[in-house]
Every structure is written in C-alpha cells, then in structure tokens.
Scaffold this motif. Sequence first.
Motif, PDB file in Angstrom:
ATOM      1  N   SER A  19      74.993  31.454  12.942  1.00 24.37           N
ATOM      2  CA  SER A  19      74.002  32.078  12.052  1.00 24.37           C
ATOM      3  C   SER A  19      73.839  31.282  10.754  1.00 24.37           C
ATOM      4  CB  SER A  19      74.429  33.508  11.730  1.00 24.37           C
ATOM      5  OG  SER A  19      75.656  33.489  11.045  1.00 24.37           O
ATOM      6  N   LYS A  24      69.322  31.412  13.745  1.00 26.26           N
ATOM      7  CA  LYS A  24      69.859  31.989  14.978  1.00 26.26           C
ATOM      8  C   LYS A  24      68.896  32.900  15.736  1.00 26.26           C
ATOM      9  CE  LYS A  24      74.120  34.036  16.679  1.00 26.26           C
ATOM     10  NZ  LYS A  24      75.470  34.427  16.361  1.00 26.26           N
ATOM     11  N   THR A 193      80.179  33.132   7.963  1.00 27.30           N
ATOM     12  CA  THR A 193      79.008  33.654   8.658  1.00 27.30           C
ATOM     13  C   THR A 193      77.928  33.953   7.602  1.00 27.30           C
ATOM     14  OG1 THR A 193      78.253  35.321  10.245  1.00 27.30           O
ATOM     15  CG2 THR A 193      79.981  36.018   8.723  1.00 27.30           C
ATOM     16  N   ASP A 194      76.889  34.689   7.972  1.00 29.06           N
ATOM     17  CA  ASP A 194      75.787  34.860   7.016  1.00 29.06           C
ATOM     18  C   ASP A 194      75.819  36.207   6.290  1.00 29.06           C
ATOM     19  OD1 ASP A 194      75.065  36.405   9.150  1.00 29.06           O
ATOM     20  OD2 ASP A 194      72.977  35.749   9.204  1.00 29.06           O
ATOM     21  N   TYR A 199      80.919  45.244   7.564  1.00 33.85           N
ATOM     22  CA  TYR A 199      80.376  46.404   6.854  1.00 33.85           C
ATOM     23  C   TYR A 199      80.406  47.606   7.803  1.00 33.85           C
ATOM     24  CZ  TYR A 199      78.481  43.172   3.348  1.00 33.85           C
ATOM     25  OH  TYR A 199      78.344  42.219   2.368  1.00 33.85           O
ATOM     26  N   ASN A 202      75.333  47.181  10.189  1.00 35.43           N
ATOM     27  CA  ASN A 202      74.777  45.835  10.000  1.00 35.43           C
ATOM     28  C   ASN A 202      74.068  45.774   8.632  1.00 35.43           C
ATOM     29  OD1 ASN A 202      73.472  43.421  10.056  1.00 35.43           O
ATOM     30  ND2 ASN A 202      72.657  43.670  12.128  1.00 35.43           N
ATOM     31  N   ASP A 231      72.617  37.517  20.675  1.00 36.00           N
ATOM     32  CA  ASP A 231      73.984  37.025  20.751  1.00 36.00           C
ATOM     33  C   ASP A 231      74.667  37.541  22.009  1.00 36.00           C
ATOM     34  OD1 ASP A 231      76.475  36.590  18.181  1.00 36.00           O
ATOM     35  OD2 ASP A 231      76.544  36.143  20.302  1.00 36.00           O
ATOM     36  N   LYS A 239      83.811  39.175  17.196  1.00 36.40           N
ATOM     37  CA  LYS A 239      84.546  38.330  16.254  1.00 36.40           C
ATOM     38  C   LYS A 239      85.809  39.061  15.759  1.00 36.40           C
ATOM     39  CE  LYS A 239      81.466  36.517  13.501  1.00 36.40           C
ATOM     40  NZ  LYS A 239      81.160  35.407  14.381  1.00 36.40           N
TER      41      LYS A 239
END
Length: 281
Positions: A19, A24, A193-194, A199, A202, A231, A239
């Motif tokens: 990402s 992505k 990551t971005d 959280y 999202n 993804d 992850k």
Amino acid sequence: MLVKLVLDVFMIILKMGGSILTEKDLAEPKVDYDNLNRIAEEIRQSLYAEEISNDLIDGLVIVHGAGSFGHPPAKKYQIGQPFEMKDYLEKRIGFAEVQNEVKKLNSIICESLIEHGIPVIAIPPSSFITSHNKRIYDFDLNLIKTYLREGFVPVLFGDVVIDDEVKIAVISGDQVLQYIAKFLKSDRIVLGTDVAGVYTKNPKTHDDAVHIDEVNSIEDIKFLESTTNVDVTGGMVGKVKELLDLADYGISSEIINANEEGAIAKALQGMEVNGTKICRK
Ligand code: ADP
C-alpha cells in the motif's frame, strides 16, 4: 557498518507494504516513486547513521508486499482458491503472471535501493520456498544468513509458491517476514503501511475509528473487519495474526505509517514512532 557475525548481530526486518510502494487499489500496476525513493533514503540514513551505537543495524532484511503488481493477477486467476485439475494449465499461467509481476516490482524497488547505496540482493520466495496448505513449509535460511554475513541486505517479497496440498499458494510478505523473524530471531521488526497501525475499524473508511496502541491477543482484534477487497492476503487482520504468532516466541513488532516522513528512519533506529505494537503481555 552492516554485519559483525551472523549469529551475533542486531537484526532488523523491515516490511514495506504494497500500500506504500504502489497505488494498491488500482487494477493496473503503478509504483509510488515518491514514497519508494523517500523510504530508500530513510533506510540509507539509518544504515549509516554514526550516532547509533548500541542498536547499530548490523543485519537488515527487507520484505515488501506485492501491491498493485501482484494482487490483480492473483485475483483474476483466483490464485490461492481451490481448483480442479482440468484448470491447472490456466492456474499455472496465472502463477507465472503473478510471479512475473512481483518480480518487476521487486526489480524497481531494488533499483532505487541500489541508487541509494544499499547493497541489496533480491531473493524471490518462489525460487526456493514451498508451502503446506498455504503455510511456509520449506524455507532454507542459510543463503539469507550467508548474504547477511557478507554485509548484504536481502530483499524478499510476497510471492506465489508451490504448495503440496493446494498446488499453488500465495505467500504474503507478512508470512515471509514472520518466518524469517522467528528462525533468525530478529531484534526489531518494523512494518510500514499506509495507516498508523491497527484501529477499531478501517480508518480509511470510518471517521470514528479509534487507534489501538498495543495488541496482545487475538481477542483484541476479533471484531475487526477485513481490509480492502483487492487484497488476497488478509490485509490488516492477516498481518496482525502473523505478528501475534511471532509474539508467542517473545518477538515483538510494530506497525507504523510509512507515509509519515521520517517514521521509517526513526523506527529503524529504535526511536518512538506513532503506531501499534504487537506483543504478548
Ligand atoms: P500493506 O499492503 O501495507 O501491507 P494492507 O493493505 O495489507 O497493507 O493493510 C493495510 C490496510 O488495512 C490499510 O490501508 C487499511 O485501509 C486497512 N484496514 C482495514 N481494517 C483496518 C483496521 N481495523 N485498522 C487499520 N487498518 C485497517
């Protein structure tokens, strides 16, 4: 200064998410060159930072995701899904396409890292790793150790591999990272990551998402929704599961926002960065 002795090094694994390095969500492969070159510079500065003494980076392994290079063909050919033998030829074409795309991305990433003075060695997982039921089964780490000992920075990535159960599997960069970290006993693990880690929802689609500073168990994330629909590797939830597995071995890791300028450099050098820590209590 890179490596002292391979079994006595301060070893860091840096994962650069798809990402961050690619756009992505696109159906076409596209590199984010601004991020790539900035992060390459941050890695260079960290590797050669003179003021780091105790936590000197002796051994660095880089793992990157597949982003908009790997995910669209993987999705198109449903790589990773069960299939019938009559479709095996088409699946093999899909395998070849995915592998070729991620190799292209890897080549672009390595080019930038080399331009920034980092002695990288690309090590494609599909050329030596096999899996059993989508989990890495055979992965000889000796070559990686040898390159580390010689002062190189091995670069691996999310890839397709031959699986003895489902024949063709996608192995995420996160799974590759987890395996290396576990068996080479990494001292520091940084995933860029971005978003600034995990959280409650999202954060890209929910304004009311609340940041989670630390994840200690699967219970902490079981309410999470899955990530973007391109993804095939499980996104944020996948992850965190890989990292919790690592935490069981006493190895903690952090997920940070690599869009923030300087965040990767700070994290590599052991400084405090906004993000989520994954560790057992
Ligand atoms: P990368 O390609 O960088 O490895 P992924 O796309 O696999 O990262 O996962 C990061 C993405 O997960 C973020 O862009 C974010 O939109 C998404 N995401 C979904 N749910 C969450 C959540 N609860 N917390 C953080 N990110 C989430």
